[in-house]
Design a protein around this motif. Structure first.
Motif, PDB file in Angstrom:
ATOM      1  N   LEU A  34       0.839  -1.202   0.000  1.00 28.64           N
ATOM      2  CA  LEU A  34       0.000   0.000   0.000  1.00 28.64           C
ATOM      3  C   LEU A  34       0.874   1.252   0.000  1.00 28.64           C
ATOM      4  CD1 LEU A  34      -2.823  -1.130   2.442  1.00 28.64           C
ATOM      5  CD2 LEU A  34      -3.045  -0.749  -0.023  1.00 28.64           C
ATOM      6  N   ASP A  35       1.961   1.229   0.760  1.00 30.72           N
ATOM      7  CA  ASP A  35       2.908   2.342   0.713  1.00 30.72           C
ATOM      8  C   ASP A  35       3.447   2.520  -0.706  1.00 30.72           C
ATOM      9  OD1 ASP A  35       2.676   2.847   3.440  1.00 30.72           O
ATOM     10  OD2 ASP A  35       4.525   1.778   3.978  1.00 30.72           O
ATOM     11  N   ALA A  36       3.774   1.411  -1.354  1.00 27.73           N
ATOM     12  CA  ALA A  36       4.301   1.469  -2.718  1.00 27.73           C
ATOM     13  C   ALA A  36       3.264   2.015  -3.693  1.00 27.73           C
ATOM     14  CB  ALA A  36       4.764   0.081  -3.155  1.00 27.73           C
ATOM     15  N   THR A  37       2.003   1.685  -3.464  1.00 29.71           N
ATOM     16  CA  THR A  37       0.933   2.196  -4.325  1.00 29.71           C
ATOM     17  C   THR A  37       0.847   3.710  -4.223  1.00 29.71           C
ATOM     18  OG1 THR A  37      -0.301   0.123  -4.077  1.00 29.71           O
ATOM     19  CG2 THR A  37      -1.527   2.045  -4.842  1.00 29.71           C
ATOM     20  N   LEU A  38       0.944   4.230  -3.015  1.00 27.61           N
ATOM     21  CA  LEU A  38       0.942   5.684  -2.832  1.00 27.61           C
ATOM     22  C   LEU A  38       2.147   6.318  -3.525  1.00 27.61           C
ATOM     23  CD1 LEU A  38      -0.124   6.395   0.873  1.00 27.61           C
ATOM     24  CD2 LEU A  38      -1.375   6.874  -1.222  1.00 27.61           C
ATOM     25  N   ALA A  39       3.308   5.728  -3.350  1.00 30.70           N
ATOM     26  CA  ALA A  39       4.518   6.272  -3.970  1.00 30.70           C
ATOM     27  C   ALA A  39       4.402   6.257  -5.492  1.00 30.70           C
ATOM     28  CB  ALA A  39       5.736   5.474  -3.517  1.00 30.70           C
TER      29      ALA A  39
END
Length: 283
Positions: free
Chosen positions: A137-142
């Motif tokens: 999910l962090d990667a999706t935001l990034a």
């Protein structure tokens, strides 16, 4: 905007058969009340998001030509990012959001071909580490920020069933969010190496307000569990809220399943929109 399949038997059979191709085998046949949201006016389809050395498949839907829309992360049910979750993304995009649903356990297996729910849980879902989900999910935001496809200063999250639990966890994990909406997500249970904490354990660590939507007749999430969470968030994080729909089962928003309850689903959708509007995510 979302449209209801007309109550015409021949058309209903046609649309249901067509839609079934995008649903997990475990939930076929698809119900006659299934909502079909058009992609007209949207940019919608699969994308791939770099995360921890792999490319995570994800479904993305956003208004055509708009790059500053609020971003909503959509977290799947146990059945993966199937047609219902993709339709949720299109519903949000038709309202003016950019919605992204990453396949959060594609590393563990493809649930779309498994027709037995216990097998889905034992062979795939139970093997998914919470830490992996938070990182993806962090990667999706990034990724969304790097692609400049949405306003990543205005981010919300919503999820259903398995994804409802993840909403609570992610709202304790990432203060970048503005708000979360958890639909019938599990609140407590035994800890394990892969799932060390549950929402009730993290109530004091919530960093953003969460709206929890629950069914009073949910066989897997008793009202007593919801009330324990209500007490915990009132003490630790008064900005969050819980709503319980009396005599309503689990998965009441799943319009492709017999558990669907149109009145509760419509009210929950209205409350979700109001929650996002009130917490910095107007469209």
């Amino acid at each position: 905007m979302p449209t209801q399949i007309p109550d015409d038997p021949s058309r209903r059979r046609f649309v249901t058969a067509l839609a079934a191709a995008g649903f997990a085998a475990a939930v076929r046949p698809v119900g006659a009340e299934t909502i079909v949201t058009p992609s007209s006016g949207l940019t919608a389809g699969m994308v791939h998001i770099p995360s921890a050395g792999v490319e995570v498949p994800a479904y993305r839907a956003m208004p055509q030509g708009r790059r500053n829309a609020p971003l909503i992360l959509v977290v799947q049910e146990i059945f993966g990012v199937h047609e219902h979750i993709r339709d949720i993304c299109r519903r949000l995009a038709q309202l003016g959001y950019c919605a992204i649903a990453p396949e959060l356990y594609f590393r563990q297996g493809d649930v779309s071909t498994i027709s037995d729910i216990p097998r889905i849980i034992s062979e795939v879902v139970s093997r998914v580490p919470d830490a992996q989900v938070m990182a993806d999910l962090d990667a999706t935001l990034a990724w969304a920020g790097a692609q400049d496809i949405a306003d990543t200063q205005r981010v919300g999250i919503t999820g259903f069933c398995w994804g409802g639990r993840i909403v609570w966890l992610y709202c304790a994990h990432n203060p970048q969010l503005k708000a979360g909406v958890a639909w019938y997500g599990k609140l407590e249970g035994p800890s394990s190496e892969l799932t060390p904490k549950h929402p009730l354990d993290l109530a004091a660590q919530l960093r953003v307000p969460v709206l929890g939507l629950y069914g009073g007749a949910d066989a897997g999430i008793p009202v007593t569990s919801v009330e324990r969470m209500r007490e915990a968030i009132a003490t630790a994080h008064g900005a969050s809220e819980l709503v319980v729909y009396p005599d309503t089962p689990h998965a009441f928003n799943a319009d492709y399943r017999p558990s669907y309850r149109p009145a509760a689903a419509a009210d929950g959708w209205k409350r979700m929109r109001a929650w996002f509007d009130a917490h910095g995510l107007p469209v």
